[in-house]
Write a protein that holds these residues in place. Structure first.
Motif, PDB file in Angstrom:
ATOM      1  N   ARG A 166       0.827  -1.206   0.000  1.00 40.45           N
ATOM      2  CA  ARG A 166       0.000   0.000   0.000  1.00 40.45           C
ATOM      3  C   ARG A 166       0.864   1.260   0.000  1.00 40.45           C
ATOM      4  O   ARG A 166       0.605   2.204  -0.752  1.00 40.45           O
ATOM      5  N   LYS A 178      -7.635   0.661  -3.359  1.00 41.30           N
ATOM      6  CA  LYS A 178      -7.849  -0.399  -2.378  1.00 41.30           C
ATOM      7  C   LYS A 178      -8.784  -1.481  -2.908  1.00 41.30           C
ATOM      8  O   LYS A 178      -8.747  -2.626  -2.470  1.00 41.30           O
ATOM      9  N   ASP A 185      -8.311  -5.154  -1.461  1.00 45.93           N
ATOM     10  CA  ASP A 185      -6.959  -5.706  -1.587  1.00 45.93           C
ATOM     11  C   ASP A 185      -6.698  -6.862  -0.618  1.00 45.93           C
ATOM     12  O   ASP A 185      -6.008  -7.827  -0.959  1.00 45.93           O
ATOM     13  N   TYR A 215      -2.382  -6.316  -9.269  1.00 53.94           N
ATOM     14  CA  TYR A 215      -2.795  -4.911  -9.087  1.00 53.94           C
ATOM     15  C   TYR A 215      -2.890  -4.222 -10.447  1.00 53.94           C
ATOM     16  O   TYR A 215      -1.973  -4.317 -11.256  1.00 53.94           O
TER      17      TYR A 215
END
Length: 217
Positions: A166, A178, A185, A215
Motif C-alpha cells: 500500500r 484499495k 486488496d 494490481y
C-alpha cells in the motif's frame, strides 16, 4: 512453534516497516508496549467481558488483534537488542522453549493454563503497562484463540507485506486503489496466501510479487 527461518523473516520485515516510518526508529522512544496494551484491551472487547449484557465472542477479530500485538512485540524486542535480528531471534527461541507455565505480576503468580483467554489477555495488558512482554503468555493466548504458530506467521507476513504494498503504491498520497476487480486488496491477498507455500524462504517477496501482478497498472 515458530522456527528460526520464520522468526528471521518476521523480524526483518518488522525492522523494514519501522525504518519506512522512521529511519531512526530504534532511538525514537516509541512506546510499542503501550500500543500492544491498547490492542490487548481491544481484543478483550472483541472477546466480550460485560456480565450485564449478552455478548458474543468474535474470534476472527481477536486473532487480528493478536497479529497486531505481535508487530509491536517484535519491535520492542528489537529495541531491547539494539536492532540485532540474531539476538532478538535467540531471545524469542529461548522463551518459546521455556518450560514455565506461570507469570509473576504485582506480587501474584498466574498459571497461564488455568486462566481463561480473557484473563490471559488482561494479564498481558497489565504486563505491557509495566513495560514487560511475556512471549510464553502470548503464545498461550494465541493457542487459546485457536491459532497455530503457522497461522500467526502467515497472517503476520501477509499483513506486513500488504502494508508495504500500500505504501509503495500511493497510500499516503491517496492514489492507491484499495478495491480492484470488485474486491478489496485484503481479499486478493487471502487468495494469494492460499495458493502460495508459506514455507518458501522468499515467502514475503513472492506475496509482494503476486500482489504486483494482480494490481491494476
Amino acid at each position: 512453534m515458530l522456527n528460526q527461518s520464520q522468526l528471521a523473516i518476521m523480524l526483518n520485515l518488522q525492522d523494514k516497516m519501522n525504518v519506512k516510518v522512521n529511519p531512526d526508529w530504534l532511538n525514537a522512544g516509541y512506546s510499542y508496549l503501550r500500543a500492544a496494551m491498547i490492542e490487548s484491551v481491544e481484543a478483550i472487547e472483541h472477546h466480550g467481558w460485560k456480565w450485564w449484557k449478552a455478548q458474543k465472542l468474535d474470534l476472527p477479530q481477536v486473532q487480528m488483534e493478536l497479529v497486531d500485538i505481535w508487530h509491536f512485540a517484535l519491535s520492542h524486542i528489537l529495541i531491547e537488542h539494539k536492532g540485532s535480528i540474531k539476538d532478538a531471534s535467540a531471545q524469542i527461541e529461548q522463551a518459546l522453549t521455556s518450560a514455565h507455565t506461570t507469570v509473576a505480576f504485582d506480587g501474584n503468580s498466574f498459571d497461564l493454563y488455568q486462566q481463561s483467554l480473557v484473563e490471559n489477555l488482561e494479564l498481558m495488558a497489565g504486563l505491557c503497562v509495566a513495560k514487560r512482554f511475556d512471549i510464553k503468555l502470548f503464545t498461550r493466548i494465541v493457542e487459546q484463540a485457536e491459532m497455530t504458530s503457522q497461522i500467526l506467521f502467515e497472517q503476520y507476513v501477509g499483513k506486513n507485506v500488504l502494508n508495504f504494498f500500500r505504501q509503495d503504491h500511493g497510500y499516503k498520497t491517496g492514489t492507491y486503489k484499495k478495491i480492484w476487480d470488485g474486491r478489496e486488496d485484503n481479499e486478493h491477498l487471502v487468495d494469494i496466501m492460499q495458493a502460495l507455500d508459506s514455507n518458501l524462504d522468499n515467502y514475503a517477496d513472492k506475496l509482494y510479487e503476486m500482489l504486483e501482478q494482480q494490481y491494476p497498472s
